[in-house]
Design a protein around this motif. Structure first.
Motif, PDB file in Angstrom:
ATOM      1  N   LEU A 340     -38.696  28.055  47.640  1.00 48.11           N
ATOM      2  CA  LEU A 340     -38.386  27.538  48.909  1.00 48.11           C
ATOM      3  C   LEU A 340     -37.144  28.163  49.700  1.00 48.11           C
ATOM      4  N   SER A 341     -37.232  28.673  50.745  1.00 43.22           N
ATOM      5  CA  SER A 341     -36.106  29.394  51.654  1.00 43.22           C
ATOM      6  C   SER A 341     -34.894  28.418  51.357  1.00 43.22           C
ATOM      7  N   HIS A 342     -33.804  29.167  51.255  1.00 38.43           N
ATOM      8  CA  HIS A 342     -32.777  28.535  51.000  1.00 38.43           C
ATOM      9  C   HIS A 342     -32.075  27.870  52.596  1.00 38.43           C
ATOM     10  N   ASP A 343     -32.479  28.410  53.568  1.00 31.29           N
ATOM     11  CA  ASP A 343     -32.677  27.612  54.932  1.00 31.29           C
ATOM     12  C   ASP A 343     -34.052  27.196  55.153  1.00 31.29           C
ATOM     13  N   ASN A 344     -34.207  25.881  55.305  1.00 31.13           N
ATOM     14  CA  ASN A 344     -35.634  25.255  55.492  1.00 31.13           C
ATOM     15  C   ASN A 344     -35.555  23.961  56.177  1.00 31.13           C
ATOM     16  N   ILE A 345     -36.772  23.779  56.798  1.00 31.68           N
ATOM     17  CA  ILE A 345     -36.989  22.533  57.635  1.00 31.68           C
ATOM     18  C   ILE A 345     -36.814  21.104  56.588  1.00 31.68           C
ATOM     19  N   TYR A 346     -37.190  21.117  55.469  1.00 25.95           N
ATOM     20  CA  TYR A 346     -37.029  20.209  54.481  1.00 25.95           C
ATOM     21  C   TYR A 346     -35.618  19.441  54.354  1.00 25.95           C
ATOM     22  N   ASP A 347     -34.715  20.317  54.395  1.00 27.12           N
ATOM     23  CA  ASP A 347     -33.450  19.786  54.178  1.00 27.12           C
ATOM     24  C   ASP A 347     -32.932  19.475  55.603  1.00 27.12           C
ATOM     25  N   GLU A 348     -33.134  20.119  56.544  1.00 25.39           N
ATOM     26  CA  GLU A 348     -32.866  19.601  57.835  1.00 25.39           C
ATOM     27  C   GLU A 348     -33.472  18.303  58.153  1.00 25.39           C
ATOM     28  N   MET A 349     -34.815  18.087  57.889  1.00 26.13           N
ATOM     29  CA  MET A 349     -35.324  16.658  58.367  1.00 26.13           C
ATOM     30  C   MET A 349     -34.844  15.626  57.191  1.00 26.13           C
ATOM     31  N   ILE A 350     -34.176  15.882  56.213  1.00 32.21           N
ATOM     32  CA  ILE A 350     -33.661  14.804  55.316  1.00 32.21           C
ATOM     33  C   ILE A 350     -32.601  14.626  55.811  1.00 32.21           C
ATOM     34  N   ALA A 351     -31.591  15.448  56.350  1.00 34.29           N
ATOM     35  CA  ALA A 351     -30.282  15.276  57.059  1.00 34.29           C
ATOM     36  C   ALA A 351     -30.545  14.471  58.333  1.00 34.29           C
ATOM     37  N   ALA A 352     -31.786  14.679  58.966  1.00 31.09           N
ATOM     38  CA  ALA A 352     -31.870  13.721  60.310  1.00 31.09           C
ATOM     39  C   ALA A 352     -32.600  12.515  60.011  1.00 31.09           C
ATOM     40  N   LEU A 353     -32.724  11.972  58.702  1.00 26.48           N
ATOM     41  CA  LEU A 353     -33.143  10.799  58.593  1.00 26.48           C
ATOM     42  C   LEU A 353     -32.524   9.589  59.147  1.00 26.48           C
ATOM     43  N   PRO A 354     -32.922   8.498  59.543  1.00 21.35           N
ATOM     44  CA  PRO A 354     -32.235   7.339  59.912  1.00 21.35           C
ATOM     45  C   PRO A 354     -31.235   6.844  58.718  1.00 21.35           C
ATOM     46  N   LYS A 355     -30.298   6.295  58.971  1.00 23.73           N
ATOM     47  CA  LYS A 355     -29.163   5.904  58.287  1.00 23.73           C
ATOM     48  C   LYS A 355     -29.608   5.101  57.139  1.00 23.73           C
ATOM     49  N   ASP A 356     -30.688   4.150  57.049  1.00 19.68           N
ATOM     50  CA  ASP A 356     -30.981   3.464  55.936  1.00 19.68           C
ATOM     51  C   ASP A 356     -31.677   4.083  55.050  1.00 19.68           C
ATOM     52  N   LYS A 357     -32.381   5.242  55.421  1.00 16.03           N
ATOM     53  CA  LYS A 357     -33.225   6.051  54.417  1.00 16.03           C
ATOM     54  C   LYS A 357     -32.258   6.835  53.736  1.00 16.03           C
ATOM     55  N   LYS A 358     -31.312   7.407  54.414  1.00 13.32           N
ATOM     56  CA  LYS A 358     -30.405   8.284  53.968  1.00 13.32           C
ATOM     57  C   LYS A 358     -29.467   7.561  52.774  1.00 13.32           C
ATOM     58  N   ASP A 359     -29.049   6.393  53.211  1.00 15.02           N
ATOM     59  CA  ASP A 359     -28.463   5.393  52.244  1.00 15.02           C
ATOM     60  C   ASP A 359     -29.303   5.195  50.744  1.00 15.02           C
ATOM     61  N   ASP A 360     -30.563   4.866  51.090  1.00 14.77           N
ATOM     62  CA  ASP A 360     -31.358   4.818  49.962  1.00 14.77           C
ATOM     63  C   ASP A 360     -31.298   6.263  49.157  1.00 14.77           C
ATOM     64  N   LEU A 361     -31.303   7.291  49.701  1.00 14.49           N
ATOM     65  CA  LEU A 361     -31.247   8.556  48.965  1.00 14.49           C
ATOM     66  C   LEU A 361     -30.061   8.656  48.283  1.00 14.49           C
ATOM     67  N   CYS A 362     -28.894   8.576  48.935  1.00 11.67           N
ATOM     68  CA  CYS A 362     -27.789   8.589  48.156  1.00 11.67           C
ATOM     69  C   CYS A 362     -27.764   7.686  47.043  1.00 11.67           C
ATOM     70  N   ARG A 363     -28.103   6.421  46.993  1.00 12.95           N
ATOM     71  CA  ARG A 363     -28.189   5.623  45.877  1.00 12.95           C
ATOM     72  C   ARG A 363     -29.113   6.367  44.922  1.00 12.95           C
ATOM     73  N   ARG A 364     -30.300   6.999  45.251  1.00 19.18           N
ATOM     74  CA  ARG A 364     -31.194   7.606  44.326  1.00 19.18           C
ATOM     75  C   ARG A 364     -30.476   8.634  43.496  1.00 19.18           C
ATOM     76  N   TYR A 365     -29.764   9.533  44.223  1.00 20.06           N
ATOM     77  CA  TYR A 365     -29.134  10.602  43.503  1.00 20.06           C
ATOM     78  C   TYR A 365     -27.683  10.628  43.291  1.00 20.06           C
ATOM     79  N   SER A 366     -27.200   9.129  43.265  1.00 19.76           N
ATOM     80  CA  SER A 366     -25.788   9.157  43.078  1.00 19.76           C
ATOM     81  C   SER A 366     -25.098   9.457  41.810  1.00 19.76           C
TER      82      SER A 366
END
Length: 543
Positions: A340-366
């Motif tokens: 996977l390219s170091h610059d990619n749309i996957y990381d961009e789309m994760i960064a653009a997720l709604p706050k509740d989903k980003k909070d969910d992922l922060c808990r997952r990988y905390s």
């Protein structure tokens, strides 16, 4: 003509994966082998009947050095030794190479050693110690995603083989996995748990395609809406090109299509995308569907001259899966990488997720980082592969990574592509032997990999015996009847192409696992069954 009992049996088989149907066909073929003098020939699976020797010789020779280093630390008679020590190890390795310079594999180790010292600027002790530990397997993989030296050389190999030696616009990160099948499972899982795709979302498959890509989206946890991009293009005289018409590719303009899955070169047709299709996909992504995630399985790319993956054409969008299993005869080693390219749309789309989903992922990988929101998607793949909590023990085993690096090095240093040309020649000689004995015409095509061959029996039924005969076949027989008869009457096992979302009356032969003479017999068997149908048709007309 098929009787009612046989037709009921065939209708039951139609619900199975072609790889499960294969087991029944093997039973039929083996039973006929016992009752007759014909030889059982199974061309149903893609496991090759060759191995790449020099990288394996180098692995076993390096293993001897690793064992010497362990015993040098301490050596107890009860069969217990120490682990390699870094101080002065490079000097001992160089002496080892001198003592064993006549051994098979020594030249590859020497070239690889110089490559890392001269081009990659590794320090000698660091490199030799990393190799000794890797081949012995006494440590957990660190970094867990992929060992540094392995990622370096496999990355260079991918540029050579997947990108036709063209310079990539940016850096690619690699994750070493237990074969391409593990890579597929990890990708499906991580895309969903990171909210990049949700249950019931819309995806596209470029078909015909390897059956698991058809079956996984149907699982209850995914239940994806699937659009098939069908390789339905035909020539003027009615032959398959196994390429994609513009109207099929244009289905990707629909922004609701979140993921495109492709095997390139295809399985089973075994053709790489033509330039027109590549250009159209690139144009659609850039103009109509910029967040389209592309998962490309490129395991057969090395069987096509000047192959270029979509990872080269659309690096920001593409997750590339490459396996070493087929080209190097290493299915038992379970060696693959996700790139996977170091610059990619996957990381961009994760960064653009709604706050509740980003909070969910922060808990997952905390438990992995004080800043879990900054963990890259490629590293999330690694963590998810071990349910996050076991991330500290993740990663492909170090001996596997050492062998992978040696395979990559062998191809990388083969400046004249001698191995590649021979591999391609072996495959094409088998392909031509089979087709010549069917009596069907194999049209030359530079885009053909030839690792498999998909033969549409209905095409040749029309060409040889006419439309009336083809209609008779369709009305009186189930398509599975062809592969069943082939197994029962000629002891030959092929897979049904319909199980790969190919034409209903197509069959798929692997050109990897038998010898040229066997494919001559398979070709004759295919034609024999078609001619037997024709004979039954002639008798039915007389009645």
């Amino acid at each position: 003509m098929v009787n009612k009992r046989q037709r009921k049996e065939e209708e039951g088989l139609e619900n199975l994966s072609p790889f499960e149907i294969k087991n029944k066909l093997i039973e039929y073929a083996e039973d006929h082998t016992r009752k007759s003098s014909c030889m059982f020939l199974n061309a149903g699976r893609g496991n090759p009947n060759w191995i790449s020797t020099i990288p394996r010789e180098a692995f076993f020779l390096l293993g001897k050095f690793g064992m010497d280093e362990c015993r040098r630390t301490f050596d107890i008679p009860e069969g217990i030794a120490g682990i390699p020590m870094p101080k002065g190890i490079s000097g001992r390795f160089e002496e080892f190479l001198k003592r064993n310079k006549a051994e098979l594999g020594a030249d590859l180790l020497e070239k690889m050693y110089r490559y890392f010292l001269d081009k990659k600027k590794y320090t000698p002790d660091e490199l030799a110690h990393e190799w000794a530990e890797a081949v012995i397997g006494d440590q957990y993989p660190v970094p867990d995603r992929m060992l540094r030296f392995a990622e370096d050389i496999v990355g260079d190999y991918l540029v050579q083989e997947m990108c036709d030696r063209k310079t990539l616009p940016g850096k690619f990160d690699l994750f070493a996995t237990e074969g391409g099948t593990a890579a597929m499972c990890y990708i499906f899982d991580s895309l969903q748990v990171n909210h990049l795709v949700n249950k019931g979302d819309h995806i596209a498959l470029m078909t015909p395609i390897f059956t698991p890509y058809i079956e996984i989206p149907e699982l209850d946890r995914f239940s994806f809406k699937v659009t098939n991009i069908q390789a339905s293009q035909m020539t003027e005289n009615g032959l398959h090109t196994w390429q994609y018409p513009d109207e099929e590719l244009d289905k990707l303009k629909d922004k609701s299509v979140k993921i495109l899955y492709i095997v390139n070169p295809s399985n089973p047709p075994s053709y790489t995308l033509d330039e027109r299709s590549i250009d159209r996909i690139v144009k659609i992504v850039k103009e109509n569907n910029p967040n389209l995630m592309i998962i490309t399985d490129d395991v057969y790319g090395t069987f096509v001259p000047h192959f270029k993956s979509l990872m080269y054409e659309l690096p920001l969008n593409t997750l590339c899966v490459y396996s070493f299993s087929k080209y190097f005869g290493a299915t038992g080693w379970r060696l693959a990488v996700i790139a996977l390219s170091h610059d990619n749309i996957y990381d961009e789309m994760i960064a653009a997720l709604p706050k509740d989903k980003k909070d969910d992922l922060c808990r997952r990988y905390s438990s992995l980082s004080l800043e879990p929101d900054k963990i890259l998607f490629i590293d999330r793949l690694v963590a998810d592969s071990r349910m996050v909590a076991l991330n500290h023990t993740s990663g492909l085993s170090t001996p596997q990574q050492m062998q992978m690096a040696l395979f990559a090095a062998y191809a990388l240093f083969d400046n004249k592509d001698l191995y590649k040309k021979k591999m391609q020649k072996i495959i094409h000689e088998r392909l031509e032997a089979m087709w010549e004995n069917t009596g069907f015409k194999l049209v030359p095509d530079v885009l053909r990999a030839g690792y498999y061959s998909e033969i549409d029996i209905m095409v040749w039924a029309k060409k040889i015996y006419g439309d009336e005969f083809a209609q008779y076949l369709s009305e009186n027989y189930d398509a599975l009847d062809f592969v069943i008869r082939l197994a029962k009457d000629t002891c030959v096992v092929l897979l049904n192409g319909s199980g790969f979302d190919g034409p209903n009356w197509s069959v798929r032969a692997s050109l990897a696992n038998l010898n040229k003479e066997d494919y001559q017999k398979i070709g004759k068997g295919i034609r024999l069954i078609l001619d037997e149908y024709a004979l039954a048709w002639e008798k039915s007309k007389k009645k």
